[in-house]
Write an enzyme that holds these catalytic residues in place. Structure first.
Site, short mmCIF file in Angstrom:
data_model
loop_
_atom_site.label_atom_id
_atom_site.label_comp_id
_atom_site.label_asym_id
_atom_site.label_seq_id
_atom_site.Cartn_x
_atom_site.Cartn_y
_atom_site.Cartn_z
N GLU A 29 0.96 -1.22 0.02
CA GLU A 29 0.18 -0.03 0.04
C GLU A 29 0.60 1.30 0.11
OE1 GLU A 29 -3.00 -0.25 3.14
OE2 GLU A 29 -3.97 -1.62 2.10
N GLU B 121 -5.54 -8.67 -0.20
CA GLU B 121 -6.35 -8.33 0.81
C GLU B 121 -7.69 -8.20 0.59
OE1 GLU B 121 -4.81 -5.31 3.62
OE2 GLU B 121 -2.49 -5.70 2.96
#
Ligand code: AHR
Length: 499
Positions: A173, A292
């Site tokens: 991320e 995720e």
């Protein structure tokens, strides 16, 4: 009663299912590792301190790959801290989760746990506070046979044979301002390219995942993928997608329609990958790693309180979402969406696996149990293998607050090598049952049909240690061949047609 129709043909195949879509994730966060998978002194701990009750549940889920060690955690992590004699490993502040990391469990221990769980390791390197040098060193440490500084250190630390980690994440991320040393798309694209190059020069058999934007809701989404892929396209194999949903305003119809957004998200990232491929006149195809995904919102307030009470604590009960029945339905719908995009989604990780936004919960010193979301994941991982079939769906549709034309009956189907077909179907309608007619025109006859249903009258029903079976699938009478199947209102269904 509503009516819906599903047409399948054995020659209409979306793709082979990559078994890694049933992956999961263990981060050094909360109680995922400590008092989750690892609790020396627990009555059911094995000789390495791993809880055998948890391993048993993980094996039931049949998880082929587990992402590790983060997550946000990885962006400040020194992998070298986690190898060698435990007594020499440093205790560090983890700035991602404002806790203390002891490094008692590290690379060797996790590789050993994964082997016991029947999983491969998907290892993330730190491209936050660190860079390509540390990334190539850890590949050499894990995968090079011997005769070099890092590979010999691994052997000295007890692993004569390489750990053979095949799939590597290039950071996590990296567009998120919450990430240690977050980057612009250009900065990340350059560093990801160089890291991937060096890592593959050490071991050219590995595959790597570049960070996509942390979510569709990020202002960076889209442009991030385009810019960073332009820098690293040739050297990367997958782009990551992360997506969590929640129902904070208690609008269950709208919540259950969230997979319309997931489908859109997947298709948008596919288009961007292919646009870069076209622009570069490349033959190389970059696929997707949805590494995720889950429901995540129940624990937000509780975590704020915890931080206030115990700054820099160890193994705090963070992100401990208690999942209810409607969450299990959404997880089922997300699995259906992943299966229907199996031509491009090759890796997917239910985030996470134990205690932290997880299908498996534990009590320190106590039991381990399956949350509601465990069951659709178990069903899909067990039966959703082989080929993903193209489902032609006719269903009543309705609108919700954020979505239009949402099919009330949603489904995916797979066919294994023996020709057995499994249909995964959710009836999103909260009030009306649905009669599903299945037209399986080209499959011939089946010897047996089975049907299991996950349903509860209370959308908010949960499983607990004291009452672990409140929400679990039951086997119901299957229809005779050619007859429609009854999908109860608000239900996850697994219909198996066995040759
Ligand atoms: O899975 C929990 C966290 O969610 C991960 O650490 C991070 O990557 C994401 O924001």
């Amino acid at each position: 009663m509503k009516n819906a129709k599903l047409v399948l043909d054995k020659d209409y195949v979306i793709s082979e299912v990559d078994k890694r879509i049933y992956g999961s994730f263990i981060e050094h966060l909360g109680r995922a590792v400590y008092t989750g998978i690892y609790e020396p002194g627990h009555p059911l701990a094995d000789e390495e301190g791993f809880r055998s009750d948890v391993l048993g549940l993980v094996r039931q889920l049949n998880v082929p790959i587990v992402r590790y060690p983060g997550g946000n955690f990885v962006s400040g992590f020194n992998w070298e801290d986690s190898v060698g004699p435990k007594a020499n490993r440093p205790r560090r502040l983890d700035l991602a989760w404002k806790t203390t990391e002891t490094n008692e469990v590290g690379l060797h221990e996790f590789a050993s746990w994964a082997k016991k769980a029947g999983s491969e390791v998907m290892y993330a390197v730190n491209l936050g506070t660190r860079g390509p040098d540390e990334a190539r060193n850890v590949v050499e440490y894990a995968n090079h046979r011997g005769g070099t500084y890092w590979s010999d250190l691994r052997r000295k630390n007890g692993a004569e044979d390489p750990l053979n980690i095949h799939l590597w994440c290039l950071g996590n991320e990296m567009d998120g301002p919450w990430q240690m040393c977050s980057k612009t798309a250009m900065e990340y694209g350059r560093i990801a390219n160089e890291a991937a190059k060096l890592m593959k020069w050490v071991d050219d058999s590995i595959e790597v995942v570049a960070c996509g934007s942390s979510s569709t809701t990020m202002p960076t989404f889209g442009d991030w993928e385009l810019t960073m892929l332009n820098e690293c396209y040739k050297n990367v194999d997958y782009v990551s997608l992360h997506r969590y949903y929640g129902n904070p305003h208690n609008d269950t119809e709208d919540f259950l329609a969230s997979t319309m957004d997931l489908d859109d998200f997947i298709k948008t990232v596919v288009s961007i990958c292919d646009a870069v491929k076209g622009k570069k006149h490349s033959k190389h195809q970059v696929n997707l790693s949805l590494d995720e995904w889950n429901v995540w919102y129940h624990s937000h307030d509780q975590d704020e309180e915890l931080y206030k009470r115990e700054p820099w604590g160890q193994a705090l009960p963070l992100l401990e979402d208690i999942y209810n029945f409607e969450d299990a339905l959404l997880v089922g719908l997300m699995l259906i969406t992943i299966l229907r995009n199996a031509d491009r989604v090759k890796v997917a990780c239910l985030a996470q696996l134990v205690n932290v936004i997880a299908p498996i919960m534990t009590r320190k010193g106590g039991g381990a149990w399956a949350q509601t979301i465990f069951y659709p994941m178990m069903d899909a991982s067990r039966y959703g293998r082989g080929k993903s079939l193209l489902p032609v769906i006719e269903s009543p549709r309705s609108d919700t607050k954020h979505f239009t034309d949402v099919p009330m009956m949603d489904a995916a189907a797979t066919m294994d090598e023996a020709g057995n077909v499994t249909i995964f179907a959710v009836n999103r309608d909260l009030k009306e049952d649905c009669l599903l007619a299945c037209d399986l025109r080209s499959f011939g006859t089946f010897r047996e049909v089975t049907h299991t249903v996950l349903h509860h009258d209370d959308m908010k029903a949960i499983n607990t240690e004291a009452n672990p079976n409140e929400v679990r699938p039951v086997t119901v009478a299957a229809p005779a061949a050619g007859e429609p199947v009854l999908l109860p209102a608000a239900s996850w269904n697994v219909i198996r047609l066995i040759k």
